[in-house]
Design an enzyme around this catalytic site. Sequence first.
Site, PDB file in Angstrom:
ATOM      1  N   ASP A 192       0.819  -1.219   0.000  1.00  0.00           N
ATOM      2  CA  ASP A 192       0.000   0.000   0.000  1.00  0.00           C
ATOM      3  C   ASP A 192       0.850   1.266   0.000  1.00  0.00           C
ATOM      4  O   ASP A 192       0.359   2.351  -0.312  1.00  0.00           O
ATOM      5  CB  ASP A 192      -0.950   0.011   1.197  1.00  0.00           C
ATOM      6  CG  ASP A 192      -0.216  -0.159   2.518  1.00  0.00           C
ATOM      7  OD1 ASP A 192       0.434   0.802   2.966  1.00  0.00           O
ATOM      8  OD2 ASP A 192      -0.295  -1.257   3.101  1.00  0.00           O
TER       9      ASP A 192
ATOM     10  N   ASP B 240       6.637  -5.797   6.670  1.00  0.00           N
ATOM     11  CA  ASP B 240       5.239  -5.351   6.733  1.00  0.00           C
ATOM     12  C   ASP B 240       4.407  -6.409   6.025  1.00  0.00           C
ATOM     13  O   ASP B 240       4.029  -6.265   4.876  1.00  0.00           O
ATOM     14  CB  ASP B 240       5.112  -3.988   6.053  1.00  0.00           C
ATOM     15  CG  ASP B 240       3.697  -3.434   6.101  1.00  0.00           C
ATOM     16  OD1 ASP B 240       2.822  -4.100   6.683  1.00  0.00           O
ATOM     17  OD2 ASP B 240       3.473  -2.352   5.536  1.00  0.00           O
TER      18      ASP B 240
END
Length: 282
Positions: free
Chosen positions: A91, A160
């Site tokens: 993202d 992440d």
Amino acid sequence: MGFNEQENAFIEWYPRGYGVGFRVKERLFETQTKYQRLELYETEGFGKLLVLDGTVQLVEMGEESYHEPLVHPVMLAHPNPRRVLIIGGGDGGTLREVLRHKTVEKAIMVEIDEMVIEVSRIYMNVARGAFEDPRAELIVSDGVEYLKNTDEKFDVIIVDSTDPVGPAKMLFSEGFFRNAYEKLNDNGLYITQAGSVYLFTNELLDAYRDMGKVFDEVHYFSFPVIGYASPWSFLVGVKGDINFRKVDLQRAKELKLYYYDPERHETLFQMPKYVRELLEKV
């Protein structure tokens, strides 16, 4: 688990019947990528909601509550983080926060699913220009394989990833931690999100134990994250002689953070007695 059309709601069910949900206005996008089911919703009050294989990955309003503690504690504890590796984070939020540090000369982001990057670019502005930053390099590849094969060395490695279950379990294995340790420069820092200590207890303790076999020090902290089963856990691995309990407050002042407070960095290590006793038994 998933979208309930009758209720106009998306609910993620965790183990033991615990759920986190949002009222949604509409489903904006859905597809089966090469690797996972990707869905994007417009919620009533929290902006866009990114979901991968039924698991909430990002809530647009408040996403800093995840990205700030994932990035800034390690970046500010390192005296001069110039080269940073991000595994996952399609993202763009983690990359964005890393690039806020003026010391950074190169930030490599390795994301296995290109569709996550593209959907985030088209529908959300979480990256806020980070993908176009000349210091950023995007690599669409398997992070496990990249870390194993690269000759690059890094000051900070940030993972992440999705939750420490299923395919992402490889990112929480002793072998992966050893590869990360080898690819860190002397006096380097490694951080990974590690799920909820209450709902993924065994997975978190396994990761904590395996990191302890590899890194010179391992630290646990948790942080309330919007959209996740809070408090959410983070594990930090230290290579060499870095005091993770101390951060550079002068550099921190330039960042103007919203959730993570560097001046109260020490409070990260205050944990419930139950959690402390669990970790002491490892």
